[in-house]
Design an enzyme around this catalytic site. Structure first.
Site, PDB file in Angstrom:
ATOM      1  N   HIS A 115     -63.113  39.403   6.974  1.00 11.22           N
ATOM      2  CA  HIS A 115     -63.275  39.718   8.438  1.00 11.22           C
ATOM      3  C   HIS A 115     -64.050  41.467   8.357  1.00 11.22           C
ATOM      4  CE1 HIS A 115     -63.672  39.749  12.642  1.00 11.22           C
ATOM      5  NE2 HIS A 115     -62.281  39.665  12.819  1.00 11.22           N
ATOM      6  N   CYS A 143     -55.302  42.595  14.240  1.00 12.73           N
ATOM      7  CA  CYS A 143     -56.636  42.343  14.802  1.00 12.73           C
ATOM      8  C   CYS A 143     -56.588  41.439  15.947  1.00 12.73           C
ATOM      9  CB  CYS A 143     -57.432  41.508  13.450  1.00 12.73           C
ATOM     10  SG  CYS A 143     -56.583  40.100  13.263  1.00 12.73           S
ATOM     11  N   GLN A 175     -64.055  43.670  11.546  1.00 12.72           N
ATOM     12  CA  GLN A 175     -62.571  44.278  11.996  1.00 12.72           C
ATOM     13  C   GLN A 175     -62.014  45.155  11.326  1.00 12.72           C
ATOM     14  OE1 GLN A 175     -60.691  42.483  14.692  1.00 12.72           O
ATOM     15  NE2 GLN A 175     -59.577  44.512  14.246  1.00 12.72           N
ATOM     16  N   ARG A 221     -64.000  47.623  18.075  1.00 10.60           N
ATOM     17  CA  ARG A 221     -64.842  46.979  17.683  1.00 10.60           C
ATOM     18  C   ARG A 221     -66.402  47.061  18.213  1.00 10.60           C
ATOM     19  NH1 ARG A 221     -63.256  41.629  16.009  1.00 10.60           N
ATOM     20  NH2 ARG A 221     -65.259  41.373  15.554  1.00 10.60           N
TER      21      ARG A 221
HETATM   22  N1  NVA Z   1     -56.961  35.358  10.303  1.00 11.88           N
HETATM   23  C1  NVA Z   1     -57.503  35.139  11.525  1.00 11.88           C
HETATM   24  C2  NVA Z   1     -58.250  36.317  12.276  1.00 11.88           C
HETATM   25  C3  NVA Z   1     -58.462  36.128  13.646  1.00 11.88           C
HETATM   26  C4  NVA Z   1     -59.257  37.199  14.112  1.00 11.88           C
HETATM   27  C5  NVA Z   1     -58.207  33.991  11.674  1.00 11.88           C
HETATM   28  O1  NVA Z   1     -59.067  33.848  10.597  1.00 11.88           O
HETATM   29  O2  NVA Z   1     -57.902  32.860  12.376  1.00 11.88           O
HETATM   30  N1   CP Z   2     -60.142  40.019  16.008  1.00  8.24           N
HETATM   31  C1   CP Z   2     -61.088  39.261  16.361  1.00  8.24           C
HETATM   32  O1   CP Z   2     -61.858  38.679  15.665  1.00  8.24           O
HETATM   33  O2   CP Z   2     -60.777  38.462  17.522  1.00  8.24           O
HETATM   34  P1   CP Z   2     -61.637  37.360  18.144  1.00  8.24           P
HETATM   35  O3   CP Z   2     -61.340  36.068  17.426  1.00  8.24           O
HETATM   36  O4   CP Z   2     -61.104  37.225  19.843  1.00  8.24           O
HETATM   37  O5   CP Z   2     -63.080  37.527  18.095  1.00  8.24           O
END
Ligand code: NVA
Ligand code: CP
Length: 326
Positions: free
Chosen positions: A129, A278, A132, A306
């Site tokens: 990610h 996050c 983030q 972000r």
């Molecule tokens: N580890 C989480 C992050 C969400 C922003 C997911 O992948 O759902």
């Molecule tokens: N942290 C993040 O990516 O949030 P969302 O899943 O809401 O986009």
């Protein structure tokens, strides 16, 4: 073609260039100065998973840069009905200037990038990610943590912490992997505390150790949440159940019950430590209410960043790739 699939795709200097752009563009925005750096450009946003922050920040971000964002959800796209990635990527990229993709397996993102004629940005995959982490890093900078000389001028700061310690407590997931990439590229100390069966992917850990040889980063991976918290400047965590892992929820609740960031953990950290997450967060599970809603928590600043971090990325990619439609 430069895509942005992981932080590992870039050198430290390149990542700092993006941060510098993000900081400059944020300043201009705060001062009411227009920022039409991507005037007339289009960004397609493909979401195969839910989102609040990523969607809003990309859509508002491209608008503030003078461009236009198109939200494409899996439930509406032919991709969601089985059209192959190759055709979807080739067609969408023939009409827009950039594509953000949020997906499941990281290989889907790589395949999308392979068949796209415009830059593809990772809006989250099961493995990484990176957007983030750029927002997290911007939030660290704004709190005086790990501010390199070349971007020092643009930042209000009091006491800069030159060699910070970041402690990540929880699942060895896409967030843990992205912290590994950021720390090992930039060169700070990262301590990960993950339960034994939830340690980060060994191939990604190997990349981080390799990067650390060059950057001087210190990487510690353990299952001991007390040790990682001691004197840390940043304490961070993530949900115990990521998107796509809902079937494992009960098992995960049991396996992660001792991996909560609470006020005891915060008391072990540096007295000025900040808490990052996050989001979305689950109060009472990975983080206690008093920590996430307490004075050390920077979660809203982090989520807001972000918007600005991604503007820096989009402008940087545009310059690199001299983006034009056919
Ligand atoms: N580890 C989480 C992050 C969400 C922003 C997911 O992948 O759902
Ligand atoms: N942290 C993040 O990516 O949030 P969302 O899943 O809401 O986009």
């Amino acid at each position: 073609m430069r895509h942005f699939l992981t932080l590992n795709d870039f050198s430290k200097a390149e990542l700092l260039e993006m941060m510098k752009l993000a900081i400059d563009i944020k300043m201009q925005h705060i001062q009411g100065i227009p920022t039409p750096y991507l005037s007339g450009k289009t960004l397609a946003m493909v979401f195969e998973k839910s989102s609040t922050r990523t969607r809003v920040s990309f859509q508002v971000g491209i608008y503030q840069l003078g461009g236009f964002g198109i939200f494409l959800s899996n439930s509406d796209l032919q991709l969601g009905r089985g059209e192959i990635i190759r055709d979807s990527a080739a067609v969408i990229s023939s009409m827009v200037d950039m594509i953000m993709v949020r997906t499941h397996m990281h290989q889907r993102l790589e395949e999308f990038a392979k068949y796209s004629s415009v830059p593809v940005i990772n809006g989250l995959s099961d493995a990484f990610h990176p957007m983030q982490l750029l927002a997290d890093y911007l939030t660290m900078i704004e709190n005086g943590i790990f501010v390199p000389h070349r971007i020092l001028d643009g930042v209000a700061h009091k006491n800069i912490i030159a060699m910070p310690i970041v402690a990540y407590i929880g699942d060895g997931n896409n967030m843990a992997h992205s912290w590994l990439m950021l720390a090992s590229k930039l060169g700070f100390e990262l301590r990960l505390a993950c339960p034994k069966n939830y340690q980060p992917n060994q191939d990604i850990v190997a990349i981080a150790y390799e990067n650390a040889k060059k950057s001087g980063a210190k990487i510690i991976i353990t299952d001991d949440i007390i040790e990682v918290a001691k004197a840390a400047n940043v304490i961070t965590t993530d949900t115990w159940v990521s998107m796509g892992q809902e079937a494992e929820k009960e098992q995960r609740m049991r396996d992660f019950k001792d991996y909560k960031v609470d006020s005891h953990i915060m008391s072990l950290a540096h007295q000025d430590a900040i808490f990052l997450h996050c989001l979305p967060a689950y109060r009472g599970l990975e983080v206690s209410e008093e920590v996430i809603d307490g004075t050390q928590s920077k979660i809203i600043q982090e989520a807001h960043n972000r918007l600005h971090a991604q503007k820096g990325v989009m402008v940087w990619l545009n310059k690199q790739n001299r983006i034009t439609t056919i």
